[in-house]
Motif scaffolding. Structure first.
Motif, PDB file in Angstrom:
ATOM      1  N   TYR A  44       0.901  -1.234   0.036  1.00 15.49           N
ATOM      2  CA  TYR A  44      -0.441   0.404   0.176  1.00 15.49           C
ATOM      3  C   TYR A  44       0.770   1.257   0.239  1.00 15.49           C
ATOM      4  O   TYR A  44       1.768   1.229   1.134  1.00 15.49           O
ATOM      5  CB  TYR A  44      -1.074   0.150   1.384  1.00 15.49           C
ATOM      6  N   ASN A  46       0.015   4.005   1.551  1.00 19.52           N
ATOM      7  CA  ASN A  46      -0.219   4.266   3.055  1.00 19.52           C
ATOM      8  C   ASN A  46      -0.702   3.791   3.657  1.00 19.52           C
ATOM      9  O   ASN A  46      -1.791   2.879   3.952  1.00 19.52           O
ATOM     10  CB  ASN A  46      -1.810   5.712   2.313  1.00 19.52           C
ATOM     11  N   SER A  82      -1.056  11.452   8.754  1.00 20.29           N
ATOM     12  CA  SER A  82      -2.052  10.231   7.771  1.00 20.29           C
ATOM     13  C   SER A  82      -2.623  10.283   7.122  1.00 20.29           C
ATOM     14  O   SER A  82      -2.814  11.760   6.762  1.00 20.29           O
ATOM     15  CB  SER A  82      -2.516   9.998   9.262  1.00 20.29           C
ATOM     16  N   ARG A  83      -2.272   9.664   5.992  1.00 16.03           N
ATOM     17  CA  ARG A  83      -2.658   9.977   4.693  1.00 16.03           C
ATOM     18  C   ARG A  83      -3.974   8.662   4.091  1.00 16.03           C
ATOM     19  O   ARG A  83      -3.952   7.802   4.453  1.00 16.03           O
ATOM     20  CB  ARG A  83      -2.053   9.987   3.573  1.00 16.03           C
ATOM     21  N   PHE A  84      -5.467   9.336   3.694  1.00 17.85           N
ATOM     22  CA  PHE A  84      -6.619   8.211   3.522  1.00 17.85           C
ATOM     23  C   PHE A  84      -6.680   8.507   2.202  1.00 17.85           C
ATOM     24  O   PHE A  84      -7.649   8.898   1.941  1.00 17.85           O
ATOM     25  CB  PHE A  84      -7.912   8.733   4.875  1.00 17.85           C
ATOM     26  N   LYS A  88      -5.487   2.993  -1.961  1.00 20.20           N
ATOM     27  CA  LYS A  88      -4.652   2.738  -1.787  1.00 20.20           C
ATOM     28  C   LYS A  88      -4.035   2.892  -0.180  1.00 20.20           C
ATOM     29  O   LYS A  88      -2.388   3.049   0.030  1.00 20.20           O
ATOM     30  CB  LYS A  88      -3.688   4.298  -2.794  1.00 20.20           C
ATOM     31  N   THR A  89      -4.728   3.407   0.489  1.00 14.29           N
ATOM     32  CA  THR A  89      -4.649   3.012   1.959  1.00 14.29           C
ATOM     33  C   THR A  89      -4.860   1.958   2.767  1.00 14.29           C
ATOM     34  O   THR A  89      -6.284   1.584   2.577  1.00 14.29           O
ATOM     35  CB  THR A  89      -5.298   4.282   3.173  1.00 14.29           C
ATOM     36  N   PHE A 115     -11.561   1.892   1.880  1.00 17.61           N
ATOM     37  CA  PHE A 115     -10.021   1.664   2.393  1.00 17.61           C
ATOM     38  C   PHE A 115     -10.277  -0.015   2.947  1.00 17.61           C
ATOM     39  O   PHE A 115     -11.168  -0.610   3.153  1.00 17.61           O
ATOM     40  CB  PHE A 115     -10.694   2.462   3.419  1.00 17.61           C
TER      41      PHE A 115
END
Length: 253
Positions: A44, A46, A82-84, A88-89, A115
């Motif tokens: 992933y 993130n 943090s990135r959502f 891709k998370t 997610f």
């Protein structure tokens, strides 16, 4: 690094079309956290990780409304940077047994579908996890999660750790299935390996120490600490006469 069979389970889960949040349960110290973090970092862009034992403040993200947007907003405030990103998370909820609301929220993540969520738990389903048996049941989003069990290393994984190839392991298995006698050399080597495995058990920390030193040095101390940790869990999660009975059974084993 120890190769584990559950890695193929994680890959199959990630590639499935009808993917539900994944819950990996298993005894303490069997390698759940390490393998999940390794898998997420490799697959992933993130990764958002939280451990509800080491970071109890993260439970606050799941209080009140447990719709996905609210949870992500709360996590963004609690975990700077943090990135959502949808698709891709990977969100990792470690020791989820410590946060009933997070377990319930898996339903929201399944319905949303944006997610990938992996949860790990050491004592899922143990009485005392909630205030009552009904509380435990109510926190489980039945039908909205995939539950798999992770065990300590089996003998094949132990042989991987020792560096034995798939060809040798497959040949060993074929001998046993076909009841074909081993050569004297093979029997001596494989019997010795199996005896070592029986002495060590399959806990990753013990196996790593054994591989590192090529001896049993230090392994007994690690085993004793693991047993002490389990005894502490009994004192923590059992009460009254139950605690004494469970401790007696544990000590007998």
């Amino acid at each position: 690094m120890l190769r584990r069979k559950i890695e193929s389970v994680l890959t199959e889960w990630k590639n499935s079309e009808l993917k539900k949040p994944l819950v990996i349960k298993g005894i303490r110290q069997c390698g759940k956290t390490y393998i999940v973090q390794k898998f997420a970092k490799e697959n992933y862009e993130n990764v958002v990780y939280m451990n509800f034992i080491l970071e109890p403040d993260k439970k606050l993200a799941f209080t009140g409304n447990i719709d996905v947007d609210t949870i992500l907003l709360n996590l963004s405030a609690l975990i700077p940077g943090s990135r959502f990103v949808k698709g891709k998370t990977c969100i990792i909820l470690d020791e989820i047994q410590e946060c009933r609301e997070a377990r319930t929220a898996l339903k929201s993540f399944q319905i949303d579908g944006s997610f990938d969520v992996i949860a790990t738990g050491s004592l899922l389903g143990v009485r005392g996890y909630g205030k009552s048996d009904n509380d435990v049941q109510d926190s489980v989003p039945v039908g909205y999660e995939t539950v798999v069990e992770m065990c300590p290393l089996d003998f094949e994984e132990f042989l991987w750790a020792k560096g034995y190839s798939a060809e040798i392991i497959d040949d060993m298995l074929a001998h046993m299935i076909d009841e074909k006698p081993f050569s004297e050399l093979q029997h001596t080597i494989f019997s010795s390996l199996f005896l070592d495995y029986c002495i060590l058990g399959g806990m990753p920390e013990v196996i790593k120490q054994y591989i590192k030193t090529a001896t049993f040095e230090g392994t007994l101390e690690i085993q004793r600490q693991l047993i002490a940790d389990y005894e502490e869990d009994i004192r923590k999660y059992a009460t009254g006469l139950d605690q004494a009975r469970i401790m007696n059974v544990f000590n007998s084993i």
